[in-house]
Design a protein around this motif. Structure first.
Motif, PDB file in Angstrom:
ATOM      1  N   GLU A 144      35.239  38.264  35.232  1.00 12.11           N
ATOM      2  CA  GLU A 144      35.753  37.191  36.073  1.00 12.11           C
ATOM      3  C   GLU A 144      36.745  36.316  35.299  1.00 12.11           C
ATOM      4  O   GLU A 144      37.684  35.776  35.884  1.00 12.11           O
ATOM      5  CB  GLU A 144      34.560  36.361  36.570  1.00 12.11           C
TER       6      GLU A 144
ATOM      7  N   THR B 210      37.792  42.761  42.485  1.00 13.48           N
ATOM      8  CA  THR B 210      38.900  42.763  43.447  1.00 13.48           C
ATOM      9  C   THR B 210      38.642  41.711  44.534  1.00 13.48           C
ATOM     10  O   THR B 210      39.550  40.982  44.929  1.00 13.48           O
ATOM     11  CB  THR B 210      39.062  44.160  44.078  1.00 13.48           C
TER      12      THR B 210
ATOM     13  N   ALA C 197      39.296  38.363  43.112  1.00 15.87           N
ATOM     14  CA  ALA C 197      40.746  38.184  42.940  1.00 15.87           C
ATOM     15  C   ALA C 197      41.414  37.907  44.287  1.00 15.87           C
ATOM     16  O   ALA C 197      42.215  36.968  44.410  1.00 15.87           O
ATOM     17  CB  ALA C 197      41.354  39.424  42.285  1.00 15.87           C
TER      18      ALA C 197
ATOM     19  N   VAL D  31      40.187  37.534  35.726  1.00 16.50           N
ATOM     20  CA  VAL D  31      40.750  37.142  37.029  1.00 16.50           C
ATOM     21  C   VAL D  31      41.212  35.686  36.966  1.00 16.50           C
ATOM     22  O   VAL D  31      42.308  35.347  37.429  1.00 16.50           O
ATOM     23  CB  VAL D  31      39.713  37.320  38.160  1.00 16.50           C
ATOM     24  N   ASP D  32      40.398  34.829  36.371  1.00 19.42           N
ATOM     25  CA  ASP D  32      40.771  33.416  36.271  1.00 19.42           C
ATOM     26  C   ASP D  32      42.056  33.233  35.465  1.00 19.42           C
ATOM     27  O   ASP D  32      42.907  32.405  35.800  1.00 19.42           O
ATOM     28  CB  ASP D  32      39.635  32.604  35.623  1.00 19.42           C
TER      29      ASP D  32
ATOM     30  N   LEU E 172      44.427  35.387  35.207  1.00 22.40           N
ATOM     31  CA  LEU E 172      45.512  35.845  36.085  1.00 22.40           C
ATOM     32  C   LEU E 172      45.920  34.728  37.048  1.00 22.40           C
ATOM     33  O   LEU E 172      47.117  34.431  37.187  1.00 22.40           O
ATOM     34  CB  LEU E 172      45.051  37.072  36.873  1.00 22.40           C
ATOM     35  N   ILE E 173      44.934  34.120  37.685  1.00 25.20           N
ATOM     36  CA  ILE E 173      45.230  33.057  38.651  1.00 25.20           C
ATOM     37  C   ILE E 173      45.938  31.895  37.950  1.00 25.20           C
ATOM     38  O   ILE E 173      46.934  31.355  38.449  1.00 25.20           O
ATOM     39  CB  ILE E 173      43.921  32.548  39.321  1.00 25.20           C
TER      40      ILE E 173
ATOM     41  N   ARG F  90      40.708  34.332  45.421  1.00 19.68           N
ATOM     42  CA  ARG F  90      41.379  33.256  44.662  1.00 19.68           C
ATOM     43  C   ARG F  90      42.906  33.357  44.758  1.00 19.68           C
ATOM     44  O   ARG F  90      43.595  32.339  44.697  1.00 19.68           O
ATOM     45  CB  ARG F  90      40.926  33.291  43.206  1.00 19.68           C
ATOM     46  N   LEU F  91      43.416  34.571  44.900  1.00 19.64           N
ATOM     47  CA  LEU F  91      44.870  34.729  45.043  1.00 19.64           C
ATOM     48  C   LEU F  91      45.346  34.068  46.334  1.00 19.64           C
ATOM     49  O   LEU F  91      46.471  33.572  46.416  1.00 19.64           O
ATOM     50  CB  LEU F  91      45.256  36.214  45.059  1.00 19.64           C
TER      51      LEU F  91
END
Lengths: 405, 151
Positions: free
Chosen positions: A384, A303, A306, A387-388, A390-391, A309-310
Motif C-alpha cells: 500500500e 489495484t 489505487a 500506491v501512496d 504513486l498518489i 485513491r486515483l
C-alpha cells in the motif's frame, strides 16, 4: 488483505526503497531465483543433450526438470507440449511463422484484437503480407472490453486463427479466453493467447483456458530474461513447422535435406537458455509457494486501493475499467495538462518507477484517443505504501504543472 | 537538482502556450520527425524572405520538454539566416552536452546566436533520457533546412 509485505526483503533491487511499479514491463528477481542460477552455473553447468559426461547429464536433467515444472505450473498434461523460447515475443512469432505460413492463404482471415500488444499483432501483419491472408480485428467497447458481439459477427469459415491477449498490458482487462476459444473451435480456427501478463499474475490451467497456443515470458514472473514458453496442444504443435533450423532440432541431416527431431526439441534449435531455465524453475517454485490465487488477490487488492485513491487526484483519468472485475494489476492513466513522460520523470524524482509511453500498443492508444499513458503495474512485492507514493507523486506533478488552476 | 530546475516556469509557459503553432500556407522548407521510443512528433515549416527566416510554424504533440524546446526554437530562429541557425543549433547542442564542451553556449562573449529563453532547458541535461526530447525539434529543423526547397 493478502499480506505479502514480508516478501519485499527477498528482492535485493528493492532494498534502496524504490517504489517499483513497472512489473508489467519486467519483474524483479527474488534471492532464491538468483541463488538457483548461481548455484547451477557454479556446480552443474554444461551444454544439454548428447553430452556423454556427468556434467552434461546433470545439466540436461535440470533443463528437462524445468520443462516438467512449467508443465505442472500451467496444468499441461504433457511436458513435451512446453517449448522453451527466448521469450513471449519469440513464442508468438514461432506460431505466426511456423504455423501461419503453413496454414494461411489468400482466402483466409486472421482475427486479432484492437487491444493487442505489438507482439501479437505485428507478426500476424507480417504473415498476412506474405500469405495474402486478410487481417481483421475484434474491436474494444467503450467500457474497455473486447466486443464479443462483434467477435461473433466477424467469426466466419474463413477465419483460421484467432490471436488474443490473456490480459491487456495497458488496460489490465482479462478477456474471456475460454469462451473466445470455444467459439473459434466451433469453426475450426486455432487460438493463440499472448499470456505474457496473464500467467505471471493469475492461476492459469492451459487445458481450462481452451486455447491451442499460449505464450509467456519468464522475466515478467520473477524469473530471468532470455527465456519464455510456448505451450501448444500437441495436435496444434504437430501442425507447426520449425521457425529456426540448426543444432538440437534435427533427426537426420544430409547435405541437401534434414528431418526434424521430436517435439519439443524440434522447436528448440541451438543451445537453449539453460541457466535461465533453472531460474524460471526457481521462480515458479517461489510463486507457487505464495499461491497464484493469492498473487491475483494481492494484485487486485492493490489495484482496488489505487483506483479508489486515483479518483481523488485532480485531473486524473484512468485509461481502462475502474472496476476490479476480470482485470489484473495494471492501471494506465493520464493527467490533464501533464504529458506521460513528464509524469514519469516527476514520479521518478519521488522514488516511484512507472512506465510512460505507448506500451507497445499503438493502435490501442489511438483507440483511447491518447498518444501515451503512464502505467503503474503491481506484483507480489508491492505494498500500500507504493500506491501512496504513486498518489503523492501524481499530486506533486499536478501542482508543478498547475493542473486545475 | 530539483524538479523546479527542470520544469522552469518559462518551459511550462511555452508548453501551455506554444508559439508559432500550426502550419504555413506556403512553406519553403518542411520536415517532420518522430521519436519512435516515446512517440513525440514535431513538424517544422519555414518560409524565407531572402536569406532570412520570415515565418515559422511548429506542429506536433509530446511532452513539455520536446514541445517547449520547439516553441522556444521557433522564436529564436525568426529573422535568422541558415548559417546563424546552424550556429544556434550548435550552441544548443553544446548546452545539452550533445557534442563539444558543455556550457559554451552560455558564454555571452561568444560571437553568433544567443540562446535566451532556451537556456532554461539546460536543466534537462541532468536527465539523460530526456535530452532526446529537447533535441527532437532541432533535429527536425536541420532536416528541414537540408531538404529540398518546396516553393
Amino acid at each position: 488483505m493478502a499480506d505479502l509485505s514480508h516478501l519485499k526483503a527477498d528482492f535485493p533491487v528493492l532494498s534502496n526503497g524504490v517504489h517499483f511499479l513497472d512489473s508489467g514491463a519486467s519483474s524483479q528477481k527474488p534471492i532464491p531465483v538468483l541463488e538457483a542460477m548461481d548455484n547451477f552455473a557454479r556446480s552443474s553447468y554444461a551444454n544439454v543433450h548428447r553430452g556423454a559426461y556427468k556434467l552434461s547429464v546433470a545439466a540436461t536433467d535440470a533443463y528437462e526438470a524445468a520443462r516438467e515444472r512449467v508443465a505442472r505450473f500451467i496444468g499441461a498434461s504433457d511436458p513435451n507440449e512446453v517449448i522453451f523460447t527466448r521469450g513471449a515475443t519469440t513464442a508468438l512469432n514461432m506460431v505466426a511463422f511456423g504455423w501461419g505460413m503453413e496454414h494461411l492463404g489468400p482466402e483466409d482471415r486472421i482475427l486479432t484484437t484492437e487491444i493487442e500488444h505489438h507482439a501479437n499483432l505485428v507478426p500476424w501483419q507480417m504473415v498476412a503480407k506474405r500469405t495474402g491472408a486478410k487481417l481483421d480485428h475484434i474491436p474494444m467497447t467503450d467500457e474497455y472490453r473486447l466486443d464479443l458481439d462483434a467477435y461473433n459477427e466477424k467469426l466466419g469459415p474463413d477465419v483460421k486463427v484467432v490471436a488474443v491477449t490473456g490480459m491487456s498490458n495497458v488496460l489490465g482487462v482479462m478477456p474471456p479466453v475460454r469462451s473466445i476459444s470455444d467459439r473459434a473451435h466451433e469453426i475450426g480456427a486455432r487460438v493463440v493467447v499472448d499470456a505474457a501478463q496473464l500467467v505471471p499474475h493469475s492461476p492459469v490451467m492451459v487445458e481450462m483456458l481452451g486455447a491451442d497456443f499460449v505464450a509467456f515470458s519468464s522475466h515478467k514472473m520473477l524469473g530471468p530474461t532470455g527465456i519464455g514458453v510456448l505451450w501448444g496442444r500437441m495436435e496444434a504443435l504437430e501442425e507447426m513447422e520449425p521457425f529456426e533450423g540448426g543444432g538440437e532440432m534435427i533427426s537426420e541431416v544430409t547435405l541437401h535435406d534434414a528431418t526434424w527431431a521430436a517435439i519439443p526439441h524440434r522447436f528448440e534449435a541451438g543451445t537453449p537458455p539453460i541457466i535461465e531455465a533453472v531460474g524460471l524453475h526457481a521462480a515458479i517454485d517461489y510463486l507457487d509457494s505464495i499461491g497464484m490465487e493469492k498473487v491475483l488477490e494481492h494484485d487486485r487488492e492493490l489495484t482496488g486501493i489505487a483506483l479508489e485513491r486515483l479518483g481523488d487526484v485532480p485531473g486524473l483519468n484512468i485509461q481502462g475499467p475502474t472496476t476490479l472485475e476480470d482485470r489484473g494489476g495494471v492501471v494506465s492513466m493520464t493527467l490533464d495538462g501533464v504529458h506521460a513522460h513528464d509524469l514519469a520523470t516527476i514520479l521518478d524524482e519521488e522514488g516511484v518507477a512507472v512506465r510512460a509511453g505507448h506500451h507497445c500498443a499503438k493502435p490501442l492508444m489511438r483507440r483511447l484517443g491518447v498518444t501515451a499513458t503512464a502505467r503503474a503495474s503491481f506484483y507480489v512485492y508491492n505494498t500500500e505504501e507504493d500506491v501512496d507514493a504513486l498518489i503523492g507523486g501524481l499530486r506533486r506533478a499536478g501542482e508543478l504543472f498547475g493542473v486545475g488552476e | 537538482m530539483s524538479l523546479e530546475d527542470l520544469y522552469r516556469e518559462v518551459i511550462l509557459d511555452h508548453y501551455r502556450s506554444p508559439r508559432n503553432k500550426g502550419h504555413l500556407d506556403k512553406p519553403d522548407y518542411r520536415a517532420e520527425g518522430v521519436n519512435p521510443l516515446c512517440g513525440d512528433e514535431i513538424t517544422i515549416e519555414l518560409a524565407f524572405d531572402g536569406d532570412q527566416v520570415s515565418q515559422v510554424a511548429v506542429a506536433g504533440q509530446g511532452c513539455s520538454i520536446s514541445q517547449s524546446s520547439a516553441s522556444m526554437m521557433s522564436e529564436a530562429i525568426k529573422g535568422k539566416t541558415k548559417g546563424e541557425i546552424e550556429d544556434l543549433t550548435k550552441r544548443f547542442r553544446d548546452m545539452m552536452s550533445l557534442d563539444g564542451e558543455a556550457d559554451i553556449g552560455l558564454d555571452p562573449d561568444r560571437p553568433g546566436a544567443v540562446l535566451g529563453d532556451l537556456e532554461s532547458l539546460q536543466g534537462v541535461r541532468k536527465y539523460p533520457v530526456r535530452i532526446k526530447c529537447a533535441s527532437l525539434g532541432w533535429n527536425v529543423l536541420l532536416e528541414a533546412l537540408d531538404g529540398e526547397r518546396l516553393s
